[in-house]
Design a protein around this motif. Structure first.
Motif, PDB file in Angstrom:
ATOM      1  N   ARG A  11       0.853  -1.205   0.000  1.00 21.63           N
ATOM      2  CA  ARG A  11       0.000   0.000   0.000  1.00 21.63           C
ATOM      3  C   ARG A  11       0.884   1.248   0.000  1.00 21.63           C
ATOM      4  O   ARG A  11       0.667   2.179  -0.784  1.00 21.63           O
ATOM      5  CB  ARG A  11      -0.870  -0.034   1.258  1.00 21.63           C
ATOM      6  N   SER A 200     -14.890  -4.074  -1.588  1.00 22.90           N
ATOM      7  CA  SER A 200     -14.331  -2.995  -0.779  1.00 22.90           C
ATOM      8  C   SER A 200     -14.549  -1.674  -1.489  1.00 22.90           C
ATOM      9  O   SER A 200     -14.264  -1.546  -2.683  1.00 22.90           O
ATOM     10  CB  SER A 200     -12.827  -3.186  -0.598  1.00 22.90           C
ATOM     11  N   GLU A 215     -13.925   1.055  -6.732  1.00 24.95           N
ATOM     12  CA  GLU A 215     -14.153  -0.109  -5.864  1.00 24.95           C
ATOM     13  C   GLU A 215     -13.123  -1.195  -6.173  1.00 24.95           C
ATOM     14  O   GLU A 215     -12.469  -1.143  -7.215  1.00 24.95           O
ATOM     15  CB  GLU A 215     -15.565  -0.655  -6.085  1.00 24.95           C
ATOM     16  N   ALA A 216     -13.042  -2.172  -5.280  1.00 20.36           N
ATOM     17  CA  ALA A 216     -12.119  -3.289  -5.523  1.00 20.36           C
ATOM     18  C   ALA A 216     -12.616  -4.537  -4.812  1.00 20.36           C
ATOM     19  O   ALA A 216     -13.475  -4.468  -3.942  1.00 20.36           O
ATOM     20  CB  ALA A 216     -10.723  -2.936  -5.016  1.00 20.36           C
ATOM     21  N   LYS A 217     -12.064  -5.666  -5.228  1.00 16.52           N
ATOM     22  CA  LYS A 217     -12.339  -6.919  -4.530  1.00 16.52           C
ATOM     23  C   LYS A 217     -10.995  -7.529  -4.205  1.00 16.52           C
ATOM     24  O   LYS A 217     -10.112  -7.552  -5.063  1.00 16.52           O
ATOM     25  CB  LYS A 217     -13.120  -7.851  -5.457  1.00 16.52           C
ATOM     26  N   ASP A 218     -10.828  -7.974  -2.955  1.00 12.79           N
ATOM     27  CA  ASP A 218      -9.556  -8.640  -2.668  1.00 12.79           C
ATOM     28  C   ASP A 218      -9.774 -10.127  -2.454  1.00 12.79           C
ATOM     29  O   ASP A 218     -10.899 -10.587  -2.240  1.00 12.79           O
ATOM     30  CB  ASP A 218      -8.782  -7.955  -1.529  1.00 12.79           C
ATOM     31  N   ALA A 236      -5.979  -8.415  -5.913  1.00 15.25           N
ATOM     32  CA  ALA A 236      -7.180  -7.574  -5.954  1.00 15.25           C
ATOM     33  C   ALA A 236      -7.434  -7.166  -7.388  1.00 15.25           C
ATOM     34  O   ALA A 236      -6.508  -7.163  -8.221  1.00 15.25           O
ATOM     35  CB  ALA A 236      -7.002  -6.332  -5.081  1.00 15.25           C
ATOM     36  N   SER A 238     -10.043  -4.386  -9.947  1.00 19.10           N
ATOM     37  CA  SER A 238     -10.944  -3.227 -10.055  1.00 19.10           C
ATOM     38  C   SER A 238     -11.038  -2.853 -11.528  1.00 19.10           C
ATOM     39  O   SER A 238     -10.035  -2.961 -12.233  1.00 19.10           O
ATOM     40  CB  SER A 238     -10.365  -2.055  -9.260  1.00 19.10           C
ATOM     41  N   GLU A 298      -5.785  -3.723  -1.928  1.00 16.41           N
ATOM     42  CA  GLU A 298      -6.715  -2.945  -2.758  1.00 16.41           C
ATOM     43  C   GLU A 298      -6.077  -1.651  -3.273  1.00 16.41           C
ATOM     44  O   GLU A 298      -6.345  -1.226  -4.405  1.00 16.41           O
ATOM     45  CB  GLU A 298      -7.985  -2.603  -1.970  1.00 16.41           C
ATOM     46  N   THR A 299      -5.260  -1.019  -2.435  1.00 13.94           N
ATOM     47  CA  THR A 299      -4.607   0.232  -2.845  1.00 13.94           C
ATOM     48  C   THR A 299      -3.844   0.059  -4.163  1.00 13.94           C
ATOM     49  O   THR A 299      -3.786   0.966  -4.997  1.00 13.94           O
ATOM     50  CB  THR A 299      -3.625   0.701  -1.747  1.00 13.94           C
ATOM     51  N   VAL A 302      -6.577   0.394  -6.724  1.00 12.21           N
ATOM     52  CA  VAL A 302      -7.420   1.605  -6.663  1.00 12.21           C
ATOM     53  C   VAL A 302      -6.604   2.843  -7.058  1.00 12.21           C
ATOM     54  O   VAL A 302      -7.038   3.641  -7.905  1.00 12.21           O
ATOM     55  CB  VAL A 302      -8.013   1.771  -5.234  1.00 12.21           C
TER      56      VAL A 302
END
Ligand code: AMP
Ligand code: GLY
Length: 431
Positions: A11, A200, A215-218, A236, A238, A298-299, A302
């Motif tokens: 991150r 997320s 948005e995202a999915k991990d 992740a 997006s 996720e970062t 994203v």
């Protein structure tokens, strides 16, 4: 402007990479950082919760703004520490106050907040040891599965999904009466199991206004097809095909707006990222949890999708001017695939030499470092999650394939990564 970024994972490498691109960023320092952040700025050997050390470094390096990556320093009150010291009060710190960070630091605090502000979430009750027997009766009356949560921070291990009542009662006893999670488990939240697809969502708020980020999915499990133990996150993606405008509108109206209004009503000082873990049950969103920071990994998907200048976004956050900002996103799909040390999430060794980092470069792929450090001329592993390889693609499948290809060029002893990140969104790739 001189910036200090606090943290040392994937991150933080991603945030450092983005901050460094801003013409508003003069000098960037990262405490303690990793071998990846060292490519974007100057690493300082200061632990994330050493507030005195961070304060001294801020004064030495004329820091104007601090961005805090992980939850630990936030929950311990880094915001209040800087705000309340006269010689540090001029430094803008992006992150919520100690009290507001309880949204992540205490599950019971978060549940009470959601209940108070009518934010949809799983039904629940909280119990301490003096109410142990009442808790047992409550468990017996619940339908299965039952979710038990240690109230405090438990390094991501404090949530148990129990498939039968006996298991739930045994775990409840271990947590409340036998200190399974130490202090964190002195209070236990028992809640309803939510069905649906998890995602997320990320919001940046100045306490008054907010902007919604992609948005995202991990993918939390160690094994392919989501099998095996929970990890910090193995990858992740997006954007998510099922996140439609109508769904987002519902999330804004029923969750995000009441959350920001709730901060104001409760006098919670919140200038920073809010990570909202959501369950989408056939178009109906419910909150699973709040985190008071960005997610990892996720970062890594994203932030690369955001076209705005991050320093400008953070300055607007500090100055309560987010209403003037419009988020511009890259429409392409982005995936990150995490390479971990052999044995993770159990015991693993550190110090393995990573090769291939300087050999291969692919357009539209970025190798973010998670647990790495420089040792002499080499870069070696320094954690469970080691690298997060992010790629852009026409669709998720293409992005994942490109990250997997890149990972095939990289090596360290014991290296493992999931090849099936984004599997539910698989489509025949362009060829
Ligand atoms: P948390 O630490 O609250 O994020 O919980 C960890 C994981 O447990 C979440 O990411 C979900 O996958 C799962 N989980 C937590 N609460 C619930 C719930 N009420 N229903 C279903 N799954 C849950
Ligand atoms: N990826 C989940 C988290 O950052 O907590």
């Amino acid at each position: 402007m001189n910036l200090l970024l606090v943290g040392s994972g994937g991150r933080e490498h991603t945030l450092a990479w983005k901050l460094k691109q801003s013409p508003l960023c003069d000098q960037l320092f990262i405490a303690p950082g990793n071998a990846g952040t060292a490519l974007c700025g100057t690493n300082l050997p200061i632990a994330v919760s050493d507030f005195d050390g961070l304060a001294a470094a801020c004064l030495d390096n004329s820091i104007d703004m601090i961005l805090v990556g992980p939850e630990d320093p936030l929950v311990k009150g880094i915001y209040d520490f800087f705000k309340n010291k006269k010689e540090l009060a001029h430094i803008k710190l992006i992150g919520p106050s100690k009290e507001a960070s309880q949204l992540e630091g205490s599950k019971a605090f978060a549940k009470a907040f959601m209940q108070r502000h009518n934010i949809p979430t799983a039904a629940y009750r909280e119990f301490t040891s003096d109410k142990y027997l009442e808790g047992v009766e409550y468990i017996k009356a619940q339908s299965l599965p039952i979710v038990l949560k240690a109230d405090g921070l438990a390094a991501g291990k404090g949530v148990l999904i129990c498939q039968n009542h006996l298991e739930a009662m045994a775990e409840f006893e271990l947590m409340l009466l036998r200190s399974k999670f130490g202090e964190a488990g002195k209070k236990v939240v028992i809640e309803e199991f939510l069905k649906g697809i998890e995602l997320s969502l990320f919001v940046l708020t100045d306490g008054e206004n907010y902007v919604l980020l992609p948005e995202a999915k991990d993918y939390k499990r160690i094994g392919e097809a989501d099998a095996g133990l929970n990890t910090g996150g193995m990858g992740a993606v997006s954007p998510l095909p099922f996140v439609t405008d109508a769904f987002l509108q519902k999330v804004k109206e029923t969750i995000i707006e009441p959350t920001i209004a709730g901060f104001k009503k409760d006098n919670l000082d919140y200038k920073g990222f809010v990570f909202i873990g959501l369950m989408n049950d056939n178009g109906d969103p419910k909150v699973i949890e709040y985190n008071c920071r960005m997610g990892d990994p996720e970062t890594e998907v994203v932030i690369p999708r955001i076209k705005n200048d991050l320093v400008e976004l953070l300055t607007a956050t500090a100055g309560q001017k987010l209403s003037e900002i419009k988020i511009e996103t890259d429409d392409r799909a982005v995936a990150t695939v995490v390479a971990v040390s052999g044995g993770y999430p159990g015991d693993y060794e550190k110090g393995k030499v990573i090769t291939g980092l300087d050999l291969t470069t692919l357009e539209d792929t970025i190798v973010f470092h998670s647990g790495t450090k420089n040792e002499g001329d080499e870069i070696v592993t320094n954690g469970g999650r080691v690298l997060a390889v992010t790629s852009f693609g026409e669709n998720i499948t293409e992005a994942v394939e490109q990250s997997n290809y890149m990972l095939d060029q990289l090596h360290f002893e014991g290296m493992y990564f999931r090849t099936d990140i984004g599997y539910e969104f698989k489509e025949a790739s362009g060829s």
